[in-house]
Design a protein around this motif. Sequence first.
Motif, PDB file in Angstrom:
ATOM      1  N   LEU A 149       0.828  -1.203   0.000  1.00 45.70           N
ATOM      2  CA  LEU A 149       0.000   0.000   0.000  1.00 45.70           C
ATOM      3  C   LEU A 149       0.863   1.254   0.000  1.00 45.70           C
ATOM      4  O   LEU A 149       0.581   2.225  -0.717  1.00 45.70           O
ATOM      5  N   GLU A 150       1.938   1.256   0.773  1.00 42.97           N
ATOM      6  CA  GLU A 150       2.842   2.406   0.810  1.00 42.97           C
ATOM      7  C   GLU A 150       3.466   2.671  -0.559  1.00 42.97           C
ATOM      8  O   GLU A 150       3.532   3.821  -1.013  1.00 42.97           O
ATOM      9  N   LEU A 151       3.932   1.604  -1.215  1.00 43.97           N
ATOM     10  CA  LEU A 151       4.567   1.768  -2.518  1.00 43.97           C
ATOM     11  C   LEU A 151       3.587   2.288  -3.560  1.00 43.97           C
ATOM     12  O   LEU A 151       3.892   3.223  -4.312  1.00 43.97           O
ATOM     13  N   LEU A 152       2.393   1.707  -3.607  1.00 45.99           N
ATOM     14  CA  LEU A 152       1.411   2.142  -4.591  1.00 45.99           C
ATOM     15  C   LEU A 152       0.966   3.581  -4.332  1.00 45.99           C
ATOM     16  O   LEU A 152       0.721   4.341  -5.273  1.00 45.99           O
ATOM     17  N   THR A 153       0.899   3.958  -3.070  1.00 48.59           N
ATOM     18  CA  THR A 153       0.557   5.338  -2.733  1.00 48.59           C
ATOM     19  C   THR A 153       1.678   6.282  -3.150  1.00 48.59           C
ATOM     20  O   THR A 153       1.423   7.350  -3.729  1.00 48.59           O
TER      21      THR A 153
ATOM     22  N   HIS B 249      -5.616   5.199  -5.993  1.00 47.92           N
ATOM     23  CA  HIS B 249      -6.965   5.136  -6.562  1.00 47.92           C
ATOM     24  C   HIS B 249      -7.103   4.025  -7.599  1.00 47.92           C
ATOM     25  O   HIS B 249      -8.152   3.888  -8.237  1.00 47.92           O
ATOM     26  N   ARG B 250      -6.059   3.208  -7.772  1.00 50.96           N
ATOM     27  CA  ARG B 250      -6.075   2.125  -8.754  1.00 50.96           C
ATOM     28  C   ARG B 250      -5.813   0.762  -8.108  1.00 50.96           C
ATOM     29  O   ARG B 250      -5.528  -0.203  -8.792  1.00 50.96           O
ATOM     30  N   LEU B 251      -5.927   0.684  -6.803  1.00 48.67           N
ATOM     31  CA  LEU B 251      -5.576  -0.553  -6.094  1.00 48.67           C
ATOM     32  C   LEU B 251      -6.371  -1.754  -6.582  1.00 48.67           C
ATOM     33  O   LEU B 251      -5.823  -2.864  -6.692  1.00 48.67           O
ATOM     34  N   ASN B 252      -7.654  -1.564  -6.873  1.00 49.67           N
ATOM     35  CA  ASN B 252      -8.533  -2.675  -7.223  1.00 49.67           C
ATOM     36  C   ASN B 252      -8.760  -2.811  -8.723  1.00 49.67           C
ATOM     37  O   ASN B 252      -9.637  -3.560  -9.165  1.00 49.67           O
ATOM     38  N   HIS B 253      -7.959  -2.089  -9.504  1.00 49.07           N
ATOM     39  CA  HIS B 253      -8.053  -2.196 -10.961  1.00 49.07           C
ATOM     40  C   HIS B 253      -7.148  -3.327 -11.462  1.00 49.07           C
ATOM     41  O   HIS B 253      -6.060  -3.534 -10.937  1.00 49.07           O
ATOM     42  N   ARG B 254      -7.611  -4.018 -12.484  1.00 52.15           N
ATOM     43  CA  ARG B 254      -6.820  -5.092 -13.079  1.00 52.15           C
ATOM     44  C   ARG B 254      -5.926  -4.524 -14.197  1.00 52.15           C
ATOM     45  O   ARG B 254      -6.171  -3.414 -14.681  1.00 52.15           O
ATOM     46  N   PRO B 255      -4.881  -5.249 -14.580  1.00 52.70           N
ATOM     47  CA  PRO B 255      -3.921  -4.709 -15.555  1.00 52.70           C
ATOM     48  C   PRO B 255      -4.552  -4.154 -16.825  1.00 52.70           C
ATOM     49  O   PRO B 255      -4.103  -3.124 -17.346  1.00 52.70           O
ATOM     50  N   GLN B 256      -5.578  -4.819 -17.338  1.00 49.90           N
ATOM     51  CA  GLN B 256      -6.207  -4.358 -18.573  1.00 49.90           C
ATOM     52  C   GLN B 256      -6.940  -3.029 -18.401  1.00 49.90           C
ATOM     53  O   GLN B 256      -7.333  -2.406 -19.393  1.00 49.90           O
ATOM     54  N   GLU B 257      -7.096  -2.578 -17.163  1.00 49.28           N
ATOM     55  CA  GLU B 257      -7.757  -1.305 -16.874  1.00 49.28           C
ATOM     56  C   GLU B 257      -6.756  -0.195 -16.568  1.00 49.28           C
ATOM     57  O   GLU B 257      -7.149   0.911 -16.221  1.00 49.28           O
ATOM     58  N   LEU B 258      -5.468  -0.484 -16.732  1.00 44.49           N
ATOM     59  CA  LEU B 258      -4.421   0.469 -16.382  1.00 44.49           C
ATOM     60  C   LEU B 258      -3.688   0.956 -17.629  1.00 44.49           C
ATOM     61  O   LEU B 258      -3.560   0.234 -18.621  1.00 44.49           O
TER      62      LEU B 258
END
Length: 226
Positions: free
Chosen positions: A121-125, A131-140
Motif C-alpha cells: 500500500l505504501e509503494l502504490l501510494t 486510486h487504482r488498487l482494485n483495478h486489473r492490468p487491462q484497466e491500467l
Amino acid sequence: MSAILAVHHIHKNYDDESILTNISFTLETGRSLAITGQSGSGKTTLLSIIGLLQQATSGQIVIAGQNTGSLSPKQQARLRATYLGFVFQRSRLINSLTAYENVVVPAYFARTGKNADKRALELLTDFGLEHRLNHRPQELSLGQLRRVALARALLLNPKILLADEPTNDLDPTLAKVVTDSLFQARDNGSTVIIVTHDLELAERADARLHLQQGRLTVPDVTTDLA
C-alpha cells in the motif's frame, strides 16, 4: 565491500547463432550498473541469465557467493525469491489479479508475508496509484502498469534489482518517477542493474557497460565496477 554478483565468461548460443560471447564482470553491493547497446545486442538475454530466467550455454553466475549453476531448479527459484526483484519491459502482471494483489505476489513466493500488505500500500501510494488498487492490468495505462511492476519488484527490498527498459515509452514525468525510484532503491542498499536505451538514465548509474553484437565493448563513460 564484497561482490554481490559475479558474472564469469558467459556465453549464450541459439542453435549456431552466438548471442553473448565471454561476458565477465563483478558488481558490489549497493552499486548501480547500466547496460546499454542497440536492439539485438543481447542486453535482455544477459539480464535474464543474471536473473536465472534463462540458462547460459556456458559460464557461471555467482550471487552472494553461490554458484547458481550448481543449484537445482527449486533452489534457483528460492534464490530468485530471496535475492532478486524484476521490472520487466512489458510488466508481466497477472491479468486476473488487481494492481494491489499483483504487488504482494512476491511475498507469497518468498513465504514472507509479514508487513507485505502495508508495504504494498505504501509503494502504490508513493507512485500515485492509491486510486487504482482494485483495478486489473487491462484497466491500467502503460505508465500505471510500469509503476505497479516497479512496486512489485521493490516489495521485498531485493538485494539485486533487475530492470529491463524501465522508462521505455513513458513520458518524461513518469520516466523521472521510475528512474528516481530505481536509484532510491540503490541508496537504500539494493544493487541495481538497468538495461536501457535511455542515455540520461544510464549516465546516472555508478557504472556502465556497452554490448555490441553480444560482446562487451569499451564504454563511452568510465566504468568502475568493483
